[in-house]
Enzyme design. Structure first.
Site, PDB file in Angstrom:
ATOM      1  N   ARG A   1      21.812  79.934  66.890  1.00  0.00           N
ATOM      2  CA  ARG A   1      21.343  79.235  68.476  1.00  0.00           C
ATOM      3  C   ARG A   1      19.480  79.345  67.478  1.00  0.00           C
ATOM      4  NH1 ARG A   1      21.959  81.981  73.274  1.00  0.00           N
ATOM      5  NH2 ARG A   1      20.818  80.575  74.181  1.00  0.00           N
TER       6      ARG A   1
ATOM      7  N   ARG B   1      16.763  83.907  67.977  1.00  0.00           N
ATOM      8  CA  ARG B   1      17.431  84.650  68.103  1.00  0.00           C
ATOM      9  C   ARG B   1      18.269  85.591  67.451  1.00  0.00           C
ATOM     10  NH1 ARG B   1      18.103  83.920  73.734  1.00  0.00           N
ATOM     11  NH2 ARG B   1      17.277  81.249  74.642  1.00  0.00           N
TER      12      ARG B   1
ATOM     13  N   ASP C   1      15.227 102.980  69.494  1.00  0.00           N
ATOM     14  CA  ASP C   1      15.460 104.535  69.576  1.00  0.00           C
ATOM     15  C   ASP C   1      16.260 104.589  70.505  1.00  0.00           C
ATOM     16  OD1 ASP C   1      12.677 103.768  67.911  1.00  0.00           O
ATOM     17  OD2 ASP C   1      11.563 103.514  69.426  1.00  0.00           O
TER      18      ASP C   1
ATOM     19  N   HIS D   1      16.217  91.460  70.764  1.00  0.00           N
ATOM     20  CA  HIS D   1      15.463  90.966  70.132  1.00  0.00           C
ATOM     21  C   HIS D   1      13.851  90.912  70.382  1.00  0.00           C
ATOM     22  CE1 HIS D   1      18.749  88.004  69.763  1.00  0.00           C
ATOM     23  NE2 HIS D   1      18.627  87.522  71.439  1.00  0.00           N
TER      24      HIS D   1
ATOM     25  N   GLU E   1      27.039  96.252  69.573  1.00  0.00           N
ATOM     26  CA  GLU E   1      25.966  95.578  70.015  1.00  0.00           C
ATOM     27  C   GLU E   1      27.200  94.088  70.131  1.00  0.00           C
ATOM     28  OE1 GLU E   1      23.481  94.149  67.441  1.00  0.00           O
ATOM     29  OE2 GLU E   1      22.906  92.181  68.546  1.00  0.00           O
TER      30      GLU E   1
ATOM     31  N   TYR F   1      27.592  80.539  77.285  1.00  0.00           N
ATOM     32  CA  TYR F   1      27.816  81.254  78.265  1.00  0.00           C
ATOM     33  C   TYR F   1      29.530  81.470  78.962  1.00  0.00           C
ATOM     34  CZ  TYR F   1      23.122  82.989  76.588  1.00  0.00           C
ATOM     35  OH  TYR F   1      21.612  83.300  76.024  1.00  0.00           O
TER      36      TYR F   1
ATOM     37  N   HIS G   1      27.138  90.560  71.841  1.00  0.00           N
ATOM     38  CA  HIS G   1      26.510  89.398  72.349  1.00  0.00           C
ATOM     39  C   HIS G   1      28.024  87.465  72.577  1.00  0.00           C
ATOM     40  CE1 HIS G   1      22.444  89.805  71.234  1.00  0.00           C
ATOM     41  NE2 HIS G   1      23.339  90.251  70.863  1.00  0.00           N
ATOM     42  N   ILE G   2      27.424  86.963  73.766  1.00  0.00           N
ATOM     43  CA  ILE G   2      28.415  86.518  74.433  1.00  0.00           C
ATOM     44  C   ILE G   2      28.292  84.401  73.501  1.00  0.00           C
ATOM     45  CG2 ILE G   2      29.082  84.328  76.092  1.00  0.00           C
ATOM     46  CD1 ILE G   2      28.029  87.034  78.127  1.00  0.00           C
ATOM     47  N   SER G   3      27.288  84.879  73.436  1.00  0.00           N
ATOM     48  CA  SER G   3      27.215  83.282  72.625  1.00  0.00           C
ATOM     49  C   SER G   3      26.983  83.224  71.015  1.00  0.00           C
ATOM     50  CB  SER G   3      25.818  82.022  72.509  1.00  0.00           C
ATOM     51  OG  SER G   3      24.654  83.449  72.514  1.00  0.00           O
TER      52      SER G   3
ATOM     53  N   PRO H   1      19.584  92.029  80.703  1.00  0.00           N
ATOM     54  CA  PRO H   1      19.030  90.887  81.328  1.00  0.00           C
ATOM     55  C   PRO H   1      19.274  89.249  81.559  1.00  0.00           C
ATOM     56  CG  PRO H   1      16.855  91.480  79.748  1.00  0.00           C
ATOM     57  CD  PRO H   1      18.308  92.440  79.627  1.00  0.00           C
ATOM     58  N   ASN H   2      19.224  88.988  82.672  1.00  0.00           N
ATOM     59  CA  ASN H   2      20.001  87.442  83.280  1.00  0.00           C
ATOM     60  C   ASN H   2      21.586  86.989  83.562  1.00  0.00           C
ATOM     61  OD1 ASN H   2      17.288  86.231  83.412  1.00  0.00           O
ATOM     62  ND2 ASN H   2      17.275  86.590  81.291  1.00  0.00           N
TER      63      ASN H   2
ATOM     64  N   ALA I   1      18.247  88.979  76.333  1.00  0.00           N
ATOM     65  CA  ALA I   1      16.989  88.951  75.359  1.00  0.00           C
ATOM     66  C   ALA I   1      15.988  90.283  74.578  1.00  0.00           C
ATOM     67  CB  ALA I   1      15.909  88.451  75.764  1.00  0.00           C
TER      68      ALA I   1
ATOM     69  N   ASN J   1      25.191  94.699  75.789  1.00  0.00           N
ATOM     70  CA  ASN J   1      24.517  93.790  75.466  1.00  0.00           C
ATOM     71  C   ASN J   1      23.614  93.668  76.205  1.00  0.00           C
ATOM     72  OD1 ASN J   1      23.998  90.549  75.661  1.00  0.00           O
ATOM     73  ND2 ASN J   1      25.820  89.678  76.917  1.00  0.00           N
TER      74      ASN J   1
ATOM     75  N   ARG K   1      24.478  80.584  84.872  1.00  0.00           N
ATOM     76  CA  ARG K   1      23.990  80.315  83.402  1.00  0.00           C
ATOM     77  C   ARG K   1      24.082  79.282  82.428  1.00  0.00           C
ATOM     78  NH1 ARG K   1      21.853  85.183  79.886  1.00  0.00           N
ATOM     79  NH2 ARG K   1      20.181  84.251  78.832  1.00  0.00           N
TER      80      ARG K   1
END
Ligand code: DQA
Length: 148
Positions: free
Chosen positions: A112, A116, A92, A85, A103, A23, A105-107, A10-11, A82, A79, A18
């Protein structure tokens, strides 16, 4: 030729506009081009997708699981945004398919907000990459190449 799935949650369709201080200014289309180049350099086919829906990510992980069972999957770079988390369902799905998953994450999520810092993905991921900006996607694809 094995396939790499790059799945975005999402997002991430908002990349470029954004929170650019977090990001960066590159768009999701730019990230796709970067992934296409990294996959070509490492001899992989690429399946690059984005959705804002948790169940769709679950369906895509199952699809990757079928390729894994057939021996044609190099791995999945996820990625989950949200959902990282919050999502037991993604945890599963990864566990249930047995796929090799990175896994991403850009950030740097650990630098943070506290919410997160916990990930439902990390315990079932082969590797975790965070804080390299969008270049992390290329690094993750190179990492998968080293695992083959
Ligand atoms: C993110 C970090 C998550 O905490 C956030 O919800 C995102 C993006 C990242 O790429 O840094 O949507 O996964």
């Amino acid at each position: 030729m094995k396939t790499v799935f790059v799945l975005n949650g999402p997002n991430l369709n908002l990349l470029g506009t954004r929170e650019p201080q977090v990001y960066g200014s590159q768009t999701l289309d730019d990230v796709q081009v970067l992934c296409e180049r990294a996959c070509a350099a490492n001899g992989f086919a690429l399946e690059f997708r984005q959705t804002n829906h948790e169940g769709t990510l679950v369906d895509w992980l199952h699809e990757a699981g079928h390729l894994h069972a057939a021996g044609t999957l190099a791995g999945v770079i996820l990625n989950a945004g949200a959902y990282t988390h919050t999502s037991v369902a993604l945890h599963d799905a990864i566990k249930g398919t047995g796929i090799t998953l990175i896994e991403l994450h850009i950030s740097n999520v650990h630098a943070r907000e506290a919410f997160r810092h916990h990930s439902y993905i990390s315990p079932v991921a082969k590797s975790v990459m965070a804080g390299f900006g969008v270049n992390g996607y290329a690094l993750a694809i190179a990492g998968l190449a080293g695992m083959q």
